[in-house]
Design a protein around this motif. Structure first.
Motif, PDB file in Angstrom:
ATOM      1  N   ASP A 108      32.640 -35.239  -4.707  1.00  0.00           N
ATOM      2  CA  ASP A 108      32.681 -35.949  -3.432  1.00  0.00           C
ATOM      3  C   ASP A 108      31.515 -36.928  -3.427  1.00  0.00           C
ATOM      4  O   ASP A 108      30.350 -36.528  -3.383  1.00  0.00           O
ATOM      5  CB  ASP A 108      32.557 -34.956  -2.273  1.00  0.00           C
ATOM      6  N   ALA A 154      36.094 -39.978  -3.977  1.00  0.00           N
ATOM      7  CA  ALA A 154      36.216 -38.701  -4.682  1.00  0.00           C
ATOM      8  C   ALA A 154      36.509 -39.001  -6.144  1.00  0.00           C
ATOM      9  O   ALA A 154      37.583 -39.511  -6.470  1.00  0.00           O
ATOM     10  CB  ALA A 154      37.323 -37.841  -4.073  1.00  0.00           C
ATOM     11  N   GLU A 204      30.488 -38.856  -1.193  1.00  0.00           N
ATOM     12  CA  GLU A 204      29.761 -38.916   0.069  1.00  0.00           C
ATOM     13  C   GLU A 204      28.674 -37.857   0.128  1.00  0.00           C
ATOM     14  O   GLU A 204      27.566 -38.113   0.585  1.00  0.00           O
ATOM     15  CB  GLU A 204      30.726 -38.731   1.250  1.00  0.00           C
ATOM     16  N   ARG A 259      32.460 -39.475   5.721  1.00  0.00           N
ATOM     17  CA  ARG A 259      33.676 -38.750   5.388  1.00  0.00           C
ATOM     18  C   ARG A 259      34.319 -38.045   6.575  1.00  0.00           C
ATOM     19  O   ARG A 259      35.509 -38.107   6.809  1.00  0.00           O
ATOM     20  CB  ARG A 259      33.368 -37.715   4.302  1.00  0.00           C
TER      21      ARG A 259
END
Length: 578
Positions: free
Chosen positions: A209, A190, A211, A572
């Motif tokens: 984020d 993050a 991911e 995640r």
């Protein structure tokens, strides 16, 4: 409050804040300890060489922290390691420069002995010296018995003292879990991509984020940047310099390179501390290996992936071989790693002379920046910055007043019950149906939380087998890294939750497929994700090997940047740090 940076200082700040009852979140753009905090000399120490620079306050503070860590806060993760200061009749070139002035061997022993004695005195003065045995003077014969690989023709004796040793990345992961157990939100992958301001006051940050690519905003009364060698870049998040003129803080990056060789390459039962022309060189026992380092050179290239060059490796080998009766060669090297120290500096200072002190500044309302310092004193840095946060929040605490730091009395997860388990390890191993050696391995990595790893093996006995390519580690440790320690990618496991990337000749490549298979089961990966994870890891290993064949920093950096970045994906939702 929001903390940016998942190294030892940022995570330490999250723990300090959570233990005071503050609402705290921490974001890290990659993985816990992905930068400097996984690439140190693995020492918790006062800094013996700083006595020679008259930095008595820094040494005193660091020895206090060393004592706390070894006796109260993390005795399962920090343990004493004996280190020799060799005394010589004929000095190798560049070694023990002070002896060139003093000349006589008796004066050499007196000079170095007084420094080590003062080191022990400082440890005793802070009341935590009991965590380490006292120093001892050794004759030539005693020194050779303890370290047979020292050159007999130059050795006249030695002084043995003790410092602390730690798996730096594992320590940060354990501390993150401790902070999370007190309510902190710890989120990796993050990245802070912008700071939010209202009327010139920082009121939060925009987070991406890594991911999913999603961006969102986090509101906070105070934002703390604990970003190490990236500290000077925080200003870019608000479009102006972070540290205004006159605050007196500027961070420079110093590259330190370490080599890892098998224990069989050097015969010795203690470490060494050696002086080189540019830095101190440690030769430290590390399980079935030795860690040798470090260099100390200015670095102005890519800070995410500092690269070791062939010149760095040759320098370390040249310096350590001055002291060994059987020289090491590049064929002895199992692993190489490079890290960057964040040093407070002026414009024209050499990195070897820069201060290891830390500083906390508030360049704009609502934003704190903490930088400098050393791994050993992370807790002091964390307490200092959270003290500033608490003062800023002021009246928010009401009649109860501002809470004080409690981390001096707060053991990390795994510390409670560790001593009893270690004392009874033979009985515990028999009851659990595992070898004593396996249990010792788990206790030294997880403390009393070793029972959680053993529970995974109880549920699936196949997890009690060794990981392919890395017999020192269990398959259960890979699964545990995912379900309990926030690991999202193969790199996270092989380079930080374990140290397979530096402890094996294949650098973890031979363990990548099995690791991806185990992680895939825990995180719900499909075959494409597993294959991609293995390909990315192997490419990373090859890029690092190529960089280490390059002659200088510029070409080594270019070679290292040839590796693909970890592609963030679906990991995640099932990984956690609890």
């Amino acid at each position: 409050m929001l903390i940016i940076g998942g190294g030892v200082t940022g995570v330490g700040a999250a723990l300090d804040a959570a233990s005071r009852g503050l609402s705290v979140a921490l974001v890290e753009s990659r993985d816990l300890a992905a930068g400097t905090s996984s690439r140190s000399s693995k020492l918790i120490h006062g800094g013996l060489r700083y006595l020679e620079q008259f930095e008595f306050g820094l040494v005193h503070e660091a020895l206090h922290e060393r004592g706390l860590l070894t006796t109260r806060l993390a005795p399962h993760l920090v343990r004493p390691v004996p280190i020799l200061v060799p005394l010589t009749a004929t000095q190798p070139h560049g070694a023990l420069a002070t002896a060139k002035v003093l000349g006589h061997r008796a004066w050499q022993r007196a000079y170095l002995g007084s420094g080590v004695a003062l080191y022990d005195v400082f440890a005793g003065l802070v009341g935590q010296g009991r965590g380490m045995p006292p120093h001892r003077h050794l004759t030539k014969a005693s020194a050779r018995r303890l370290f047979p690989s020292l050159r007999e023709d130059i050795l006249t004796g030695a002084i043995r003292y003790y410092d602390g040793q730690v798996d730096d990345a594992r320590y940060v992961a354990t501390m993150a879990r401790t902070a999370a157990s007190l309510g902190a939100a710890v989120v990796t992958s993050a990245s802070a991509v912008g700071l939010i301001r209202e009327a010139r006051e920082v009121t939060g940050a925009r987070i991406r984020d890594m991911e999913s690519g999603e961006e969102f905003e986090v509101s906070a009364r105070t934002v703390v940047a604990a970003t190490g060698v990236w500290s000077d870049d925080i200003g870019a998040l608000v479009g102006e310099p972070t540290v205004p003129a006159g605050t007196g803080m500027r961070v420079r990056a110093s590259k330190g390179v370490h080599l890892v060789v098998p224990r069989s390459a050097i015969s010795g039962d203690a470490g060494l501390i050696l002086r080189t022309p540019t830095s101190v060189l440690f030769v430290l026992p590390w399980g079935g290996h030795w860690i040798i380092g470090t260099t100390d050179t200015d670095w102005k290239l890519d800070r995410s992936h500092p690269a070791a060059s062939a010149r760095d490796i040759a320098y370390i080998l040249d310096q350590v071989n001055l002291w060994l009766d059987k020289p090491l060669t590049t064929s002895d090297i199992e692993g190489v790693y490079a890290g960057l120290r964040p040093l407070l500096s002026g414009e024209d200072e050499n990195t070897s002379a820069l201060s290891r002190e830390h500083a906390v500044v508030e360049p704009m309302l609502g934003l704190m920046v903490v930088a400098g310092g050393k791994y050993t004193t992370y807790r002091v840095m964390a307490a200092d910055v959270i003290d500033r946060v608490v003062r800023r929040l002021g009246a928010s605490f009401g009649s109860s007043g501002a809470p004080q730091s409690a981390t001096e009395r707060l053991p990390l997860l795994g510390a409670d019950g560790y001593a009893a388990m270690w004392s009874n390890r033979a009985d515990i191993a028999r009851r659990r149906g595992v070898s004593v050696g396996m249990l010792e391995h788990l206790l030294e990595r997880y403390g009393s939380l070793a029972t959680e790893v053993l529970a995974l093996i109880d549920d699936d006995p196949l997890l009690g087998t060794s990981l392919p390519g890395a017999p020192e580690y269990l398959a259960a440790e890979v699964v545990y890294a995912c379900v309990a320690e926030g690991a999202l990618h193969v790199e996270d496991v092989l380079t930080r939750r374990t140290r397979i990337s530096i402890e094996t000749v294949h650098r973890g490549a031979a363990s990548a497929a099995a690791t991806a298979e185990l992680m895939g089961r825990a995180l719900g990966w499909d075959a494409t994700t597993r294959d991609r994870e293995v390909e990315n890891y192997v490419a990373r290993v090859e890029a690092e090997r190529e960089s280490q064949r390059m002659p200088d920093d510029l070409t080594a950096d270019a070679a290292r940047l040839g590796a693909p970045e970890v592609r963030r994906g679906t990991a995640r939702k099932r990984a956690s740090t609890h």
